[in-house]
Design a protein around this motif. Structure first.
Motif, mmCIF file in Angstrom:
data_model
loop_
_atom_site.group_PDB
_atom_site.id
_atom_site.type_symbol
_atom_site.label_atom_id
_atom_site.label_comp_id
_atom_site.label_asym_id
_atom_site.label_seq_id
_atom_site.Cartn_x
_atom_site.Cartn_y
_atom_site.Cartn_z
ATOM 1 N N ASN A 1 0.849 -1.277 -0.011
ATOM 2 C CA ASN A 1 0.019 0.135 0.107
ATOM 3 C C ASN A 1 0.867 1.244 -0.025
ATOM 4 O O ASN A 1 0.176 2.302 -0.511
ATOM 5 C CB ASN A 1 -1.051 -0.277 1.027
ATOM 6 C CG ASN A 1 -1.988 -1.215 0.963
ATOM 7 O OD1 ASN A 1 -2.466 -1.222 -0.023
ATOM 8 N ND2 ASN A 1 -2.234 -1.992 2.197
ATOM 9 N N ALA A 2 2.071 1.373 0.674
ATOM 10 C CA ALA A 2 2.854 2.460 0.583
ATOM 11 C C ALA A 2 3.523 2.687 -0.886
ATOM 12 O O ALA A 2 3.470 3.740 -1.221
ATOM 13 C CB ALA A 2 3.953 1.994 1.627
ATOM 14 N N TYR B 1 0.598 4.343 -2.624
ATOM 15 C CA TYR B 1 0.538 5.707 -2.048
ATOM 16 C C TYR B 1 1.503 6.393 -2.805
ATOM 17 O O TYR B 1 1.054 7.601 -3.367
ATOM 18 C CB TYR B 1 0.493 5.826 -0.601
ATOM 19 C CG TYR B 1 0.258 7.083 0.127
ATOM 20 C CD1 TYR B 1 -0.779 7.587 -0.347
ATOM 21 C CD2 TYR B 1 1.255 7.584 0.633
ATOM 22 C CE1 TYR B 1 -0.973 9.021 0.471
ATOM 23 C CE2 TYR B 1 1.207 8.639 1.279
ATOM 24 C CZ TYR B 1 -0.066 9.599 1.112
ATOM 25 O OH TYR B 1 -0.301 10.861 1.782
ATOM 26 N N TYR C 1 -5.809 2.362 -2.391
ATOM 27 C CA TYR C 1 -4.295 2.315 -2.990
ATOM 28 C C TYR C 1 -4.030 1.644 -4.120
ATOM 29 O O TYR C 1 -3.395 1.981 -5.206
ATOM 30 C CB TYR C 1 -3.384 1.932 -1.934
ATOM 31 C CG TYR C 1 -3.720 2.529 -0.353
ATOM 32 C CD1 TYR C 1 -3.586 4.093 -0.334
ATOM 33 C CD2 TYR C 1 -4.351 2.024 0.599
ATOM 34 C CE1 TYR C 1 -3.832 4.725 0.752
ATOM 35 C CE2 TYR C 1 -4.771 2.674 1.847
ATOM 36 C CZ TYR C 1 -4.595 3.985 1.714
ATOM 37 O OH TYR C 1 -5.077 4.578 3.088
ATOM 38 N N PHE D 1 2.540 6.493 -5.779
ATOM 39 C CA PHE D 1 1.859 6.732 -7.237
ATOM 40 C C PHE D 1 1.059 7.900 -7.373
ATOM 41 O O PHE D 1 0.631 8.336 -8.419
ATOM 42 C CB PHE D 1 1.444 5.412 -7.823
ATOM 43 C CG PHE D 1 2.192 4.350 -8.056
ATOM 44 C CD1 PHE D 1 3.633 4.412 -8.130
ATOM 45 C CD2 PHE D 1 1.710 3.092 -7.822
ATOM 46 C CE1 PHE D 1 4.318 3.366 -8.202
ATOM 47 C CE2 PHE D 1 2.227 1.875 -7.936
ATOM 48 C CZ PHE D 1 3.860 1.922 -8.110
#
Lengths: 284, 135
Positions: free
Chosen positions: B33-34, B37, B86, B39
């Motif tokens: 997810n990081a 994010y 995300y 992007f």
């Protein structure tokens, strides 16, 4: 006189922003949804609110999972939308109202809520799309913004009852504000939709109609389901109805529906737009 | 993986076809997810396209996450803790919209997935007298 003239409740699907960017409002696919805003435009032209208090959820523009507030209240002098990953950034800035924001923060904390406070924050499509829908074109927005973000992303989410109580506290705060500003409240997102998993594409028109028919006369009917009930009924993103429940809580006067438009589907979503009038209660 | 043997985890409510993105999923999916994010930034999207493996290294994705990304396996990304808000940013890079994602996850063709959405099609409009002439 009530300082809150009404509530605007609308879906905030990113595809709506894309359709606006491409000028597709009269396209047969989009027209039935955009047409639902004609009464909203008339209402805003008549009422000319000065401030919009917006209950919404951030989808990963301002907040990430490193710090995920359950409730966050903006107190910035100005807010901006930015690229959320697909190249659309709406240009018009959103002027803030820090004094009113801090008054709301003071009052909701006095009501035993514990929001995160944000003197600098970006607002995503959940604010930007409703603003573009309500005030189309390129003129500067005629309202100042107080954004209130509710976590609908990472469970445990706040309960519907808690969101409704937050909305009530915000409504009391607005009514106790000493200024002359007229305020319109927004609840954005929903209605039923689910983007992920084997049940992607889930739509529940029965639950949506239950919400639409009860929103004005009996919002507490929506509190009978807990958040996971709502996920099951409305889909994992349909739980954005929490923003509507909070916004409805802020309307503490005599409430009546002025307009409602339910259009299925927009993208993967059962889309809806509802306009409620809030007027001072007349005591017998 | 984190938390999955805990008593609380065993009592989780199951909703058919639906992943409830909770603390366990948030822990499992953090790296993926990081990355997604990141992007929000166009230069980061270009850097991913230029070197997917190198970009996944930067964010320390787990092997299951890397394999799901390599295979464009949306259900695999979700199983590895990805959150759709995300993942939607990654989907955009891959040229997939939410109907494409829906088809991939349900095993339907894109046409069938769109037809399933349209099976609910309706428009219901009410306007009170005060604003009637606007509609």
């Amino acid at each position: 006189m009530s300082q809150i003239c009404g509530g605007i409740f609308t879906s905030h699907v990113p595809g709506i922003g894309n359709a606006i960017a491409k000028g597709l409002q009269q396209d047969p696919y989009w027209k039935p949804f955009f047409d639902g805003f004609a009464p909203v435009h008339k209402f805003l032209a008549e009422e000319k609110p000065d401030v919009a208090v917006v209950f919404y959820n951030d989808h990963g523009l301002n907040f990430f999972l490193d710090k995920m507030p359950t409730f966050a209240i903006g107190a910035a002098p100005e807010y901006k939308h930015e690229d959320e990953g697909w190249g659309i950034a709406f240009e018009r800035p959103y002027p803030g109202h820090p004094d009113l924001s801090w008054h709301i923060i003071e009052q909701v904390v006095a009501s035993e809520f514990d929001p995160v406070t944000c003197q600098s924050m970006l607002v995503d499509h959940a604010v930007a799309v409703p603003f573009e829908l309500c005030w189309p074109g390129s003129d500067a927005f005629p309202v100042k913004l107080v954004p209130i973000a509710i976590n609908t992303v990472q469970h445990p989410l706040p309960s519907p009852k808690r969101c409704h109580e937050l909305g009530k506290a915000v409504g009391r705060a607005i009514e106790s504000w000493g200024g002359e500003e007229k305020v319109v409240v927004f609840g954005t997102g929903g209605l039923s939709h689910q983007l992920e998993g084997e049940r992607a594409g889930h739509i529940n028109t029965d639950y949506d109609k239950f919400c639409l028919s009860n929103l004005a006369p009996d919002p507490e009917a929506l509190l009978q389901h807990d958040t996971l009930d709502i996920v099951e009924l409305a889909g994992s993103q349909g739980v954005e109805i929490l923003n509507w429940i909070a916004a409805r809580g802020a309307l503490g006067g005599k409430v009546r529906e002025l307009a409602s438009n339910y259009h299925v589907p927009i993208s993967n979503t059962a889309a809806a737009t509802v306009l409620l009038e809030n007027s001072e209660k007349v005591l017998a | 993986m984190s938390g999955q043997a805990s008593p609380a985890a065993q009592e989780k409510r199951a909703i058919p076809g639906t992943i409830v993105f909770d603390g366990d999923a948030a822990q499992d999916g953090y790296a993926l997810n990081a990355m997604c994010y990141s992007f929000n930034s166009e230069p980061n999207r270009k850097a991913f396209v230029a070197d997917e493996e190198g970009y996944m290294d930067r964010f320390n994705l787990t092997e299951a996450q890397r394999q799901a990304v390599r295979n464009r396996d949306v259900l695999g990304m979700l199983a590895a803790g990805g959150n759709v808000y995300y993942l939607a940013k990654l989907a955009g890079i891959l040229g997939l919209n939410v109907q494409d994602l829906g088809a991939l996850q349900t095993g339907m063709t894109l046409e069938d997935f769109k037809a399933a959405l349209l099976s609910h099609a309706m428009t219901e409009t009410h306007v009170a007298d005060r604003l009637g002439e606007a509609a």
